[in-house]
Scaffold this motif. Sequence first.
Motif, PDB file in Angstrom:
ATOM      1  N   ASN A 130       0.227  -1.470  -0.170  1.00 50.65           N
ATOM      2  CA  ASN A 130      -0.452  -0.245   0.209  1.00 50.65           C
ATOM      3  C   ASN A 130       0.599   1.310   0.253  1.00 50.65           C
ATOM      4  O   ASN A 130       0.116   2.612  -0.032  1.00 50.65           O
ATOM      5  CB  ASN A 130      -1.062   0.420   1.108  1.00 50.65           C
ATOM      6  CG  ASN A 130      -2.009  -1.316   0.707  1.00 50.65           C
ATOM      7  OD1 ASN A 130      -2.535  -1.534   0.088  1.00 50.65           O
ATOM      8  ND2 ASN A 130      -2.602  -1.352   1.737  1.00 50.65           N
ATOM      9  N   ILE A 131       2.343   1.183   0.083  1.00 53.28           N
ATOM     10  CA  ILE A 131       2.850   2.200   0.344  1.00 53.28           C
ATOM     11  C   ILE A 131       3.263   2.964  -1.278  1.00 53.28           C
ATOM     12  O   ILE A 131       3.664   2.010  -2.044  1.00 53.28           O
ATOM     13  CB  ILE A 131       4.642   1.725   0.892  1.00 53.28           C
ATOM     14  CG1 ILE A 131       4.511   1.602   2.141  1.00 53.28           C
ATOM     15  CG2 ILE A 131       5.288   3.222   0.701  1.00 53.28           C
ATOM     16  CD1 ILE A 131       4.036   2.907   3.149  1.00 53.28           C
ATOM     17  N   PRO A 132       2.865   4.045  -1.474  1.00 53.93           N
ATOM     18  CA  PRO A 132       3.181   4.545  -2.748  1.00 53.93           C
ATOM     19  C   PRO A 132       4.214   4.414  -3.132  1.00 53.93           C
ATOM     20  O   PRO A 132       5.074   4.727  -2.622  1.00 53.93           O
ATOM     21  CB  PRO A 132       2.918   5.949  -2.521  1.00 53.93           C
ATOM     22  CG  PRO A 132       1.783   5.778  -1.594  1.00 53.93           C
ATOM     23  CD  PRO A 132       2.634   5.063  -0.627  1.00 53.93           C
ATOM     24  N   TRP A 139       8.738   5.019  -2.947  1.00 57.92           N
ATOM     25  CA  TRP A 139      10.947   3.701  -3.612  1.00 57.92           C
ATOM     26  C   TRP A 139      11.285   4.588  -4.516  1.00 57.92           C
ATOM     27  O   TRP A 139      12.460   4.685  -4.572  1.00 57.92           O
ATOM     28  CB  TRP A 139      10.109   2.769  -4.180  1.00 57.92           C
ATOM     29  CG  TRP A 139       9.505   1.457  -3.064  1.00 57.92           C
ATOM     30  CD1 TRP A 139       7.366   1.957  -2.899  1.00 57.92           C
ATOM     31  CD2 TRP A 139       9.282   0.767  -2.348  1.00 57.92           C
ATOM     32  NE1 TRP A 139       6.665   0.732  -2.348  1.00 57.92           N
ATOM     33  CE2 TRP A 139       8.308  -0.201  -1.854  1.00 57.92           C
ATOM     34  CE3 TRP A 139      10.936   0.372  -1.704  1.00 57.92           C
ATOM     35  CZ2 TRP A 139       8.708  -0.880  -0.594  1.00 57.92           C
ATOM     36  CZ3 TRP A 139      10.651  -0.703  -0.962  1.00 57.92           C
ATOM     37  CH2 TRP A 139       9.912  -1.400  -1.122  1.00 57.92           C
ATOM     38  N   GLU A 140      10.628   5.304  -5.146  1.00 51.27           N
ATOM     39  CA  GLU A 140      11.621   6.264  -6.699  1.00 51.27           C
ATOM     40  C   GLU A 140      12.175   7.123  -5.428  1.00 51.27           C
ATOM     41  O   GLU A 140      13.261   7.600  -5.834  1.00 51.27           O
ATOM     42  CB  GLU A 140      10.906   6.234  -7.497  1.00 51.27           C
ATOM     43  CG  GLU A 140       9.742   5.836  -7.771  1.00 51.27           C
ATOM     44  CD  GLU A 140       9.058   6.127  -9.006  1.00 51.27           C
ATOM     45  OE1 GLU A 140       8.087   7.326  -9.080  1.00 51.27           O
ATOM     46  OE2 GLU A 140       8.275   5.654 -10.367  1.00 51.27           O
ATOM     47  N   ALA A 141      11.652   7.495  -4.623  1.00 51.92           N
ATOM     48  CA  ALA A 141      11.942   8.966  -4.331  1.00 51.92           C
ATOM     49  C   ALA A 141      12.988   8.632  -3.347  1.00 51.92           C
ATOM     50  O   ALA A 141      14.416   9.246  -2.488  1.00 51.92           O
ATOM     51  CB  ALA A 141      11.193   9.575  -2.660  1.00 51.92           C
ATOM     52  N   ALA A 142      13.076   7.265  -2.407  1.00 57.01           N
ATOM     53  CA  ALA A 142      14.331   6.646  -2.088  1.00 57.01           C
ATOM     54  C   ALA A 142      15.250   6.331  -3.122  1.00 57.01           C
ATOM     55  O   ALA A 142      16.635   6.687  -2.116  1.00 57.01           O
ATOM     56  CB  ALA A 142      14.355   5.428  -0.866  1.00 57.01           C
ATOM     57  N   ALA A 191      19.463   6.635  -1.073  1.00 56.70           N
ATOM     58  CA  ALA A 191      19.488   5.628   0.509  1.00 56.70           C
ATOM     59  C   ALA A 191      19.657   4.046   0.011  1.00 56.70           C
ATOM     60  O   ALA A 191      19.315   3.008  -0.929  1.00 56.70           O
ATOM     61  CB  ALA A 191      17.838   5.718   0.045  1.00 56.70           C
ATOM     62  N   THR A 192      20.362   3.746   0.517  1.00 56.86           N
ATOM     63  CA  THR A 192      20.614   1.952   0.468  1.00 56.86           C
ATOM     64  C   THR A 192      19.117   1.545   0.990  1.00 56.86           C
ATOM     65  O   THR A 192      18.530   1.780   1.213  1.00 56.86           O
ATOM     66  CB  THR A 192      21.442   1.742   1.734  1.00 56.86           C
ATOM     67  OG1 THR A 192      21.068   1.646   2.558  1.00 56.86           O
ATOM     68  CG2 THR A 192      22.795   2.928   1.082  1.00 56.86           C
ATOM     69  N   SER A 193      19.366  -0.511   0.484  1.00 59.14           N
ATOM     70  CA  SER A 193      18.127  -0.784   1.239  1.00 59.14           C
ATOM     71  C   SER A 193      18.131  -0.804   2.493  1.00 59.14           C
ATOM     72  O   SER A 193      16.453  -0.731   2.937  1.00 59.14           O
ATOM     73  CB  SER A 193      18.311  -2.315   0.017  1.00 59.14           C
ATOM     74  OG  SER A 193      17.162  -2.914   0.682  1.00 59.14           O
ATOM     75  N   SER A 194      18.548  -1.172   2.992  1.00 57.43           N
ATOM     76  CA  SER A 194      18.523  -0.834   4.276  1.00 57.43           C
ATOM     77  C   SER A 194      18.041   0.587   5.054  1.00 57.43           C
ATOM     78  O   SER A 194      16.804   0.549   5.143  1.00 57.43           O
ATOM     79  CB  SER A 194      19.041  -1.640   5.528  1.00 57.43           C
ATOM     80  OG  SER A 194      20.390  -0.636   4.891  1.00 57.43           O
ATOM     81  N   HIS A 242      13.649   3.521   7.001  1.00 56.34           N
ATOM     82  CA  HIS A 242      13.049   5.163   7.814  1.00 56.34           C
ATOM     83  C   HIS A 242      12.294   5.188   6.765  1.00 56.34           C
ATOM     84  O   HIS A 242      11.897   6.235   7.160  1.00 56.34           O
ATOM     85  CB  HIS A 242      14.546   5.897   7.332  1.00 56.34           C
ATOM     86  CG  HIS A 242      15.879   5.484   8.211  1.00 56.34           C
ATOM     87  ND1 HIS A 242      15.928   5.577   9.719  1.00 56.34           N
ATOM     88  CD2 HIS A 242      17.818   4.822   8.018  1.00 56.34           C
ATOM     89  CE1 HIS A 242      16.724   5.139  10.050  1.00 56.34           C
ATOM     90  NE2 HIS A 242      18.157   4.991   9.039  1.00 56.34           N
ATOM     91  N   ILE A 243      11.917   4.774   6.073  1.00 54.42           N
ATOM     92  CA  ILE A 243      11.141   5.397   4.725  1.00 54.42           C
ATOM     93  C   ILE A 243       9.611   4.088   4.879  1.00 54.42           C
ATOM     94  O   ILE A 243       8.703   4.556   4.853  1.00 54.42           O
ATOM     95  CB  ILE A 243      11.236   6.023   3.611  1.00 54.42           C
ATOM     96  CG1 ILE A 243      12.832   6.455   3.444  1.00 54.42           C
ATOM     97  CG2 ILE A 243      10.083   5.814   2.795  1.00 54.42           C
ATOM     98  CD1 ILE A 243      12.959   6.437   1.901  1.00 54.42           C
ATOM     99  N   ILE A 244       9.930   2.986   4.531  1.00 50.11           N
ATOM    100  CA  ILE A 244       8.894   1.962   4.101  1.00 50.11           C
ATOM    101  C   ILE A 244       8.021   1.686   5.700  1.00 50.11           C
ATOM    102  O   ILE A 244       6.651   1.385   5.678  1.00 50.11           O
ATOM    103  CB  ILE A 244       9.049   1.271   3.516  1.00 50.11           C
ATOM    104  CG1 ILE A 244      10.477   1.589   2.028  1.00 50.11           C
ATOM    105  CG2 ILE A 244       8.224   0.474   3.090  1.00 50.11           C
ATOM    106  CD1 ILE A 244       9.105   2.017   1.018  1.00 50.11           C
ATOM    107  N   LEU A 245       8.472   0.882   5.975  1.00 51.27           N
ATOM    108  CA  LEU A 245       7.908   0.493   7.643  1.00 51.27           C
ATOM    109  C   LEU A 245       7.394   1.720   8.590  1.00 51.27           C
ATOM    110  O   LEU A 245       6.231   1.773   8.754  1.00 51.27           O
ATOM    111  CB  LEU A 245       9.484  -0.598   8.669  1.00 51.27           C
ATOM    112  CG  LEU A 245       9.657  -1.442   7.582  1.00 51.27           C
ATOM    113  CD1 LEU A 245      11.128  -2.188   8.392  1.00 51.27           C
ATOM    114  CD2 LEU A 245       8.737  -1.928   7.285  1.00 51.27           C
TER     115      LEU A 245
END
Length: 221
Positions: free
Chosen positions: A113-115, A119-122, A127-130, A135-138
């Motif tokens: 459900n995260i837009p 992900w594109e902004a990260a 930003a690294t995967s971790s 910091h963004i998704i969870l």
Amino acid sequence: MEWDWQFTVEILPLLAEGVKITILATVCGTILALLLGLIWAVGRRSKNRYLRLSVIGFTDFIRGTPLLVQLYFLFFVLPDIGIMLSPFVAGVIGLGLHYSTYIAEVYRTGIDNIPRGQWEAARAVNATSSQTWVHIILPQAIPPMIPTLANYFIAMFKETPLLSAITVVELMTTARTAANFSYRYLEPITLVGVFFLVISIIAALALRKLEWRLNPNKSKA
């Protein structure tokens, strides 16, 4: 059979000890389920086809078999191959593993459900995967999951009587011992129901308060 208040008072300390084990098993099982569930959820999103299919197959297998069978396997079968687990540890692993497969689906839904823009902004800020996950998704995905996760927490709590099958001395085992010793089942079994009801209500209210704190804009109606 009439209610015996004197017997009730006598068994309350024993049942209180059983409640402690029940709550401890639930809390430990929940922590394990939350951690494993996140691993399964991330694994299902892996670009590695073999890893993704392995996770899907394993979680489907766990969800498709009864918790009681899994507890028996952990406690009675694993010793045949040299893996000895105490009743409590086997019970916690069984609860955590079983419910982790359901919690994984909750995580997956929340993450999906995260837009896509997040992900594109990260990626845009390198930003690294971790860093992206932590910091963004969870932080965005978890708050809406709280109601469903709370339901699984309470469901796990209600499943703890199954641990008596592998000799964990939790609430139900303690009540049955008191009942078998005194040949009185009315008081101990009734008290078990009362304990489960009261603790479930308290847990539901506490988790709902947590949900409100994590979602301050959500209606409290």
